[in-house]
Design a protein around this motif. Structure first.
Motif, PDB file in Angstrom:
ATOM      1  N   SER A   1      38.048  41.416  49.708  1.00 11.81           N
ATOM      2  CA  SER A   1      37.604  40.522  50.774  1.00 11.81           C
ATOM      3  C   SER A   1      37.540  39.086  50.277  1.00 11.81           C
ATOM      4  O   SER A   1      37.810  38.140  51.015  1.00 11.81           O
ATOM      5  CB  SER A   1      36.220  40.951  51.278  1.00 11.81           C
ATOM      6  N   ASN A   2      37.166  38.926  49.008  1.00 11.78           N
ATOM      7  CA  ASN A   2      37.094  37.614  48.354  1.00 11.78           C
ATOM      8  C   ASN A   2      37.572  37.763  46.913  1.00 11.78           C
ATOM      9  O   ASN A   2      37.567  38.852  46.363  1.00 11.78           O
ATOM     10  CB  ASN A   2      35.654  37.087  48.339  1.00 11.78           C
ATOM     11  N   GLY A   3      37.961  36.657  46.315  1.00 13.46           N
ATOM     12  CA  GLY A   3      38.255  36.654  44.883  1.00 13.46           C
ATOM     13  C   GLY A   3      39.512  37.377  44.472  1.00 13.46           C
ATOM     14  O   GLY A   3      39.572  37.949  43.378  1.00 13.46           O
ATOM     15  N   ASN A   4      40.554  37.349  45.294  1.00 10.73           N
ATOM     16  CA  ASN A   4      41.779  38.068  44.966  1.00 10.73           C
ATOM     17  C   ASN A   4      42.554  37.413  43.829  1.00 10.73           C
ATOM     18  O   ASN A   4      42.379  36.230  43.514  1.00 10.73           O
ATOM     19  CB  ASN A   4      42.673  38.164  46.210  1.00 10.73           C
ATOM     20  N   ALA A   5      43.412  38.232  43.209  1.00 10.23           N
ATOM     21  CA  ALA A   5      44.228  37.766  42.091  1.00 10.23           C
ATOM     22  C   ALA A   5      45.612  38.402  42.169  1.00 10.23           C
ATOM     23  O   ALA A   5      45.737  39.586  42.513  1.00 10.23           O
ATOM     24  CB  ALA A   5      43.565  38.113  40.766  1.00 10.23           C
TER      25      ALA A   5
ATOM     26  N   ALA B   1      27.820  30.373  49.262  1.00  2.00           N
ATOM     27  CA  ALA B   1      29.213  30.775  49.438  1.00  2.00           C
ATOM     28  C   ALA B   1      30.174  29.629  49.143  1.00  2.00           C
ATOM     29  O   ALA B   1      31.271  29.835  48.602  1.00  2.00           O
ATOM     30  CB  ALA B   1      29.428  31.287  50.861  1.00  2.00           C
ATOM     31  N   GLU B   2      29.778  28.409  49.477  1.00  2.00           N
ATOM     32  CA  GLU B   2      30.645  27.250  49.232  1.00  2.00           C
ATOM     33  C   GLU B   2      30.825  27.010  47.734  1.00  2.00           C
ATOM     34  O   GLU B   2      31.931  26.699  47.268  1.00  2.00           O
ATOM     35  CB  GLU B   2      30.055  26.010  49.895  1.00  2.00           C
ATOM     36  N   ALA B   3      29.749  27.176  46.962  1.00  2.00           N
ATOM     37  CA  ALA B   3      29.848  26.999  45.515  1.00  2.00           C
ATOM     38  C   ALA B   3      30.777  28.040  44.912  1.00  2.00           C
ATOM     39  O   ALA B   3      31.583  27.738  44.023  1.00  2.00           O
ATOM     40  CB  ALA B   3      28.463  27.095  44.882  1.00  2.00           C
ATOM     41  N   ALA B   4      30.677  29.272  45.388  1.00  2.00           N
ATOM     42  CA  ALA B   4      31.556  30.330  44.883  1.00  2.00           C
ATOM     43  C   ALA B   4      33.008  30.034  45.213  1.00  2.00           C
ATOM     44  O   ALA B   4      33.908  30.246  44.383  1.00  2.00           O
ATOM     45  CB  ALA B   4      31.144  31.677  45.484  1.00  2.00           C
ATOM     46  N   ALA B   5      33.255  29.529  46.405  1.00  2.00           N
ATOM     47  CA  ALA B   5      34.624  29.197  46.799  1.00  2.00           C
ATOM     48  C   ALA B   5      35.187  28.083  45.923  1.00  2.00           C
ATOM     49  O   ALA B   5      36.375  28.104  45.563  1.00  2.00           O
ATOM     50  CB  ALA B   5      34.645  28.780  48.269  1.00  2.00           C
ATOM     51  N   THR B   6      34.345  27.126  45.560  1.00  2.00           N
ATOM     52  CA  THR B   6      34.785  26.033  44.692  1.00  2.00           C
ATOM     53  C   THR B   6      35.168  26.554  43.309  1.00  2.00           C
ATOM     54  O   THR B   6      36.220  26.197  42.755  1.00  2.00           O
ATOM     55  CB  THR B   6      33.680  24.977  44.550  1.00  2.00           C
ATOM     56  N   ILE B   7      34.322  27.398  42.755  1.00  2.00           N
ATOM     57  CA  ILE B   7      34.610  27.958  41.425  1.00  2.00           C
ATOM     58  C   ILE B   7      35.880  28.798  41.471  1.00  2.00           C
ATOM     59  O   ILE B   7      36.750  28.688  40.590  1.00  2.00           O
ATOM     60  CB  ILE B   7      33.416  28.786  40.932  1.00  2.00           C
ATOM     61  N   TYR B   8      35.996  29.617  42.496  1.00  2.00           N
ATOM     62  CA  TYR B   8      37.183  30.473  42.609  1.00  2.00           C
ATOM     63  C   TYR B   8      38.457  29.649  42.719  1.00  2.00           C
ATOM     64  O   TYR B   8      39.454  29.915  42.029  1.00  2.00           O
ATOM     65  CB  TYR B   8      37.043  31.395  43.816  1.00  2.00           C
ATOM     66  N   SER B   9      38.457  28.628  43.559  1.00  2.00           N
ATOM     67  CA  SER B   9      39.680  27.845  43.778  1.00  2.00           C
ATOM     68  C   SER B   9      40.112  27.122  42.510  1.00  2.00           C
ATOM     69  O   SER B   9      41.310  26.874  42.303  1.00  2.00           O
ATOM     70  CB  SER B   9      39.476  26.844  44.917  1.00  2.00           C
TER      71      SER B   9
ATOM     72  N   TYR C   1      33.336  41.538  47.018  1.00  2.00           N
ATOM     73  CA  TYR C   1      34.697  42.053  46.856  1.00  2.00           C
ATOM     74  C   TYR C   1      35.107  43.006  47.969  1.00  2.00           C
ATOM     75  O   TYR C   1      36.304  43.191  48.220  1.00  2.00           O
ATOM     76  CB  TYR C   1      34.844  42.738  45.493  1.00  2.00           C
ATOM     77  N   GLY C   2      34.128  43.639  48.626  1.00  2.00           N
ATOM     78  CA  GLY C   2      34.441  44.487  49.763  1.00  2.00           C
ATOM     79  C   GLY C   2      34.941  45.871  49.416  1.00  2.00           C
ATOM     80  O   GLY C   2      35.476  46.577  50.275  1.00  2.00           O
ATOM     81  N   THR C   3      34.766  46.288  48.184  1.00  2.00           N
ATOM     82  CA  THR C   3      35.177  47.628  47.774  1.00  2.00           C
ATOM     83  C   THR C   3      34.263  48.099  46.663  1.00  2.00           C
ATOM     84  O   THR C   3      33.751  47.291  45.875  1.00  2.00           O
ATOM     85  CB  THR C   3      36.648  47.632  47.301  1.00  2.00           C
ATOM     86  N   PHE C   4      34.034  49.406  46.603  1.00  2.00           N
ATOM     87  CA  PHE C   4      33.062  49.946  45.661  1.00  2.00           C
ATOM     88  C   PHE C   4      33.533  49.852  44.214  1.00  2.00           C
ATOM     89  O   PHE C   4      32.755  49.527  43.322  1.00  2.00           O
ATOM     90  CB  PHE C   4      32.733  51.402  46.020  1.00  2.00           C
ATOM     91  N   ASP C   5      34.796  50.154  43.961  1.00  2.00           N
ATOM     92  CA  ASP C   5      35.299  50.128  42.582  1.00  2.00           C
ATOM     93  C   ASP C   5      36.107  48.864  42.329  1.00  2.00           C
ATOM     94  O   ASP C   5      37.189  48.889  41.750  1.00  2.00           O
ATOM     95  CB  ASP C   5      36.134  51.376  42.279  1.00  2.00           C
ATOM     96  N   TYR C   6      35.545  47.729  42.740  1.00  2.00           N
ATOM     97  CA  TYR C   6      36.229  46.439  42.631  1.00  2.00           C
ATOM     98  C   TYR C   6      36.741  46.179  41.210  1.00  2.00           C
ATOM     99  O   TYR C   6      37.860  45.686  41.014  1.00  2.00           O
ATOM    100  CB  TYR C   6      35.283  45.318  43.065  1.00  2.00           C
ATOM    101  N   ALA C   7      35.910  46.511  40.205  1.00  2.00           N
ATOM    102  CA  ALA C   7      36.300  46.210  38.827  1.00  2.00           C
ATOM    103  C   ALA C   7      37.459  47.094  38.383  1.00  2.00           C
ATOM    104  O   ALA C   7      38.376  46.649  37.687  1.00  2.00           O
ATOM    105  CB  ALA C   7      35.104  46.386  37.895  1.00  2.00           C
ATOM    106  N   ASN C   8      37.430  48.354  38.782  1.00  2.00           N
ATOM    107  CA  ASN C   8      38.537  49.255  38.470  1.00  2.00           C
ATOM    108  C   ASN C   8      39.826  48.770  39.133  1.00  2.00           C
ATOM    109  O   ASN C   8      40.902  48.785  38.515  1.00  2.00           O
ATOM    110  CB  ASN C   8      38.204  50.666  38.948  1.00  2.00           C
ATOM    111  N   GLN C   9      39.728  48.321  40.376  1.00  2.00           N
ATOM    112  CA  GLN C   9      40.915  47.823  41.062  1.00  2.00           C
ATOM    113  C   GLN C   9      41.447  46.552  40.403  1.00  2.00           C
ATOM    114  O   GLN C   9      42.660  46.338  40.333  1.00  2.00           O
ATOM    115  CB  GLN C   9      40.589  47.576  42.535  1.00  2.00           C
ATOM    116  N   TRP C  10      40.545  45.714  39.924  1.00  2.00           N
ATOM    117  CA  TRP C  10      40.955  44.509  39.192  1.00  2.00           C
ATOM    118  C   TRP C  10      41.753  44.895  37.949  1.00  2.00           C
ATOM    119  O   TRP C  10      42.835  44.359  37.689  1.00  2.00           O
ATOM    120  CB  TRP C  10      39.703  43.709  38.822  1.00  2.00           C
ATOM    121  N   VAL C  11      41.233  45.848  37.184  1.00  2.00           N
ATOM    122  CA  VAL C  11      41.878  46.255  35.941  1.00  2.00           C
ATOM    123  C   VAL C  11      43.211  46.957  36.213  1.00  2.00           C
ATOM    124  O   VAL C  11      44.217  46.676  35.553  1.00  2.00           O
ATOM    125  CB  VAL C  11      40.932  47.162  35.126  1.00  2.00           C
ATOM    126  N   LEU C  12      43.241  47.853  37.189  1.00  2.00           N
ATOM    127  CA  LEU C  12      44.480  48.571  37.488  1.00  2.00           C
ATOM    128  C   LEU C  12      45.563  47.621  37.989  1.00  2.00           C
ATOM    129  O   LEU C  12      46.747  47.780  37.653  1.00  2.00           O
ATOM    130  CB  LEU C  12      44.221  49.661  38.531  1.00  2.00           C
TER     131      LEU C  12
END
Length: 546
Positions: free
Chosen positions: A235-239, A423-431, A213-224
């Protein structure tokens, strides 16, 4: 009674006899696990989660604000009063010093200094005493609680006694000056300090999430971002949560708090236990701190709502494992049922108990095996959730925002682990499961991507089970467990590979070999073998223990 409970009771009783523990042995069980320290206050973090979920379900701007307040400020864990003294302190107060006063009914209220306070301080914080029984663990529950409980709070005005000496007058507002020092948000915002920059940091699993995710409090940022209806900037997995209304955002928040934030903090406590452990220490109570941290991990995994035996209706990780086992036919001792306790919970609690036993014996390095296995197993319900919603969206054409949001958050909770393997498997799941995929998920692609990394993640495909239709008694088409040719076949991959007597024998042999030597262990083996013959239990020794 559950098999885990029996194993836990045996291990802890054996450990107590061998090591002559000086700590109490009668703390209330948590879903069958018997903690060796008081963690009722930690166990109550699920009341914050429950209160958040109640507000989110209302689905209004006001209720979302209430939920956000509970998330950031807390309501039920580590309750603290902030009082204004009428005269400054004339002597210093040390953190932990006992402070007593009265409630509005004149009953005694006991607390302790939350921090050190120097001479001249006129504002102090007092942490309320917590008790051993979960039902009345603390009497003051205010903070952001929508229905404040002030029965056990200090009265608005009165006098305080510090360490039983003298008295000092104070004033405060019970509804605004009673807060909480433990919050779900804090689990994430403190991650950098507690999981990346501590003495033995970075912790391996947390680093995978930080790297992804490229940030320390990734989960907090997701929730906020979900609360505010905005985009994340990872960095990855944006919403982009502006695509959702209250329904979708509510699902993302309530699962993000439990499955992303609290999930990782359980791992933090397990790591902290190992950090504090002193290998081979023979000094009395030298490993109290690691035992307490390990107990905390169990409390945060389970929560108070599950009750003493795990039969309650919780809202944390224990609960989601039980829900997903119903969908994937992985409940029960044999992981082949759609009702009862999730087999993954039974196995995780077996590992909790073995790890505790090792910590009590100062076997720090060996306990790491349990920590690592628990981490691996905790991913199973997240994978099951991601697969379930991929199937619902793709095959069952359920593409509303609720289903999409749930699929997205289950994926987000496990994507960094997949990415670390492939990384390719993660990209597939994310997409296929990202926010805004608009019904385009492909279940088979998601399934194949997960299957490609199971071995790397320390799992087998059979551990996940298959998406099961309880109405027909068959697995959904194309969703049977790995290795099962028929959609109606049994899930044999997770069946426990030993009889109950065999498992108990292994544990007995382990404990006895430490305490009574090889001769006693051999005698016990003979007894168990004789017992198994008498019981005429069928052998499944060729199956692998999950």
């Amino acid at each position: 009674m559950k098999f885990t409970v029996a194993v836990s009771a045996f291990l802890l009783a054996s450990s107590a006899q061998a090591a002559s523990f000086r700590r109490r042995l009668s703390f209330e069980r948590i879903a069958g696990y018997e903690p060796k320290s008081q963690v009722t206050d930690h166990n109550a973090i699920d009341l914050d989660q429950q209160a958040i979920e109640i507000q989110l379900a209302i689905g209004t701007s006001e209720s979302f604000n209430n939920a956000l307040k509970i998330y950031t400020d807390g309501a039920f864990s580590k309750s603290v009063a902030k009082v204004q003294l009428s005269t400054p302190l004339t002597s210093s107060v040390a953190e932990g010093d006992q402070i007593t006063g009265l409630n509005v009914d004149g009953a005694e209220v006991v607390g302790k200094a939350y921090a050190d306070y120097s001479i001249g301080a006129d504002v102090i914080e007092i942490q309320y005493r917590t008790l051993d029984l979960q039902s009345n663990y603390v009497g003051c529950q205010v903070g952001a609680n929508p229905t404040p409980n002030t029965v056990g709070c200090f009265a608005p005005t009165g006098t305080l006694s510090i360490n039983g000496e003298g008295s000092v007058s104070y004033t405060y507002n019970p509804l605004t000056d009673n807060g909480n020092k433990r919050t779900i948000q804090g689990f994430s915002t403190q991650a950098k300090e507690r999981m990346y920059e501590c003495t033995n940091c970075p912790y391996t699993t947390y680093k995978k999430f930080y790297d992804y995710y490229g940030t320390f409090d990734y989960a907090n940022q997701w929730v906020l971002a979900a609360f505010s209806g905005t985009k994340t900037s990872f960095s990855n997995g944006n919403a982009d949560f502006s695509l959702y209304g209250f329904t979708g955002r509510g699902e993302v928040i309530k699962k993000g708090t439990a499955f992303m934030i609290i999930w990782m903090y359980v791992i933090r406590e397990l790591e902290d236990a190992l950090d504090d452990c002193q290998e081979g220490c023979t000094i009395e109570n030298c490993n109290d701190d690691p035992v307490h941290a390990w107990d905390e991990a169990v409390a945060f995994y389970t929560g108070s709502l599950e009750g003493k035996d795990g039969s309650g209706a919780g809202v944390l990780l224990y609960a989601v494992a039980d829900k997903r086992c119903e969908n994937f036919k992985t409940c029960g001792d044999l992981a082949n049922d759609v009702t009862g306790t999730a087999h993954v919970n039974l196995e995780i609690f077996r590992q909790f108990s073995i790890g505790l036993n090792k910590l009590l014996q100062s076997q720090c390095a060996s306990a790491r095996e349990q920590k690592e296995r628990i981490e691996q197993l905790m991913a199973i319900p997240m994978i099951q959730g991601a697969l379930r919603y991929a199937y619902m969206i793709d095959v069952q054409n359920n593409s509303d925002e609720k289903a999409e949001a749930e699929g997205a958050v289950f994926a987000a909770a496990v994507l960094p682990l997949v990415h670390a393997c492939n990384a390719e498997a993660a990209a597939t799941i994310y997409s296929n499961l990202r926010v805004g995929q608009n019904g385009s998920a492909n279940f088979q692609k998601v399934r194949e991507a997960f299957e490609s990394v199971y071995e790397c993640m320390g799992l087998r495909g059979e551990y996940i089970g298959g998406y099961f239709d309880s109405a027909t008694g068959q697995y959904f088409t194309g969703a049977a467990p790995v290795g099962v040719s028929s959609d109606s076949g049994p899930n044999v991959g997770l069946i426990v590979g030993l009889t109950v007597g065999g498992v108990v024998f292994l544990l007995l042999a382990y404990v006895l070999s430490v305490r009574r030597g090889k001769q006693a262990a051999a005698e016990m083996q003979k007894k168990v073998e004789q017992s198994e013959v008498a019981q005429e239990q069928p052998s499944v020794e060729d199956s692998e223990v999950m």
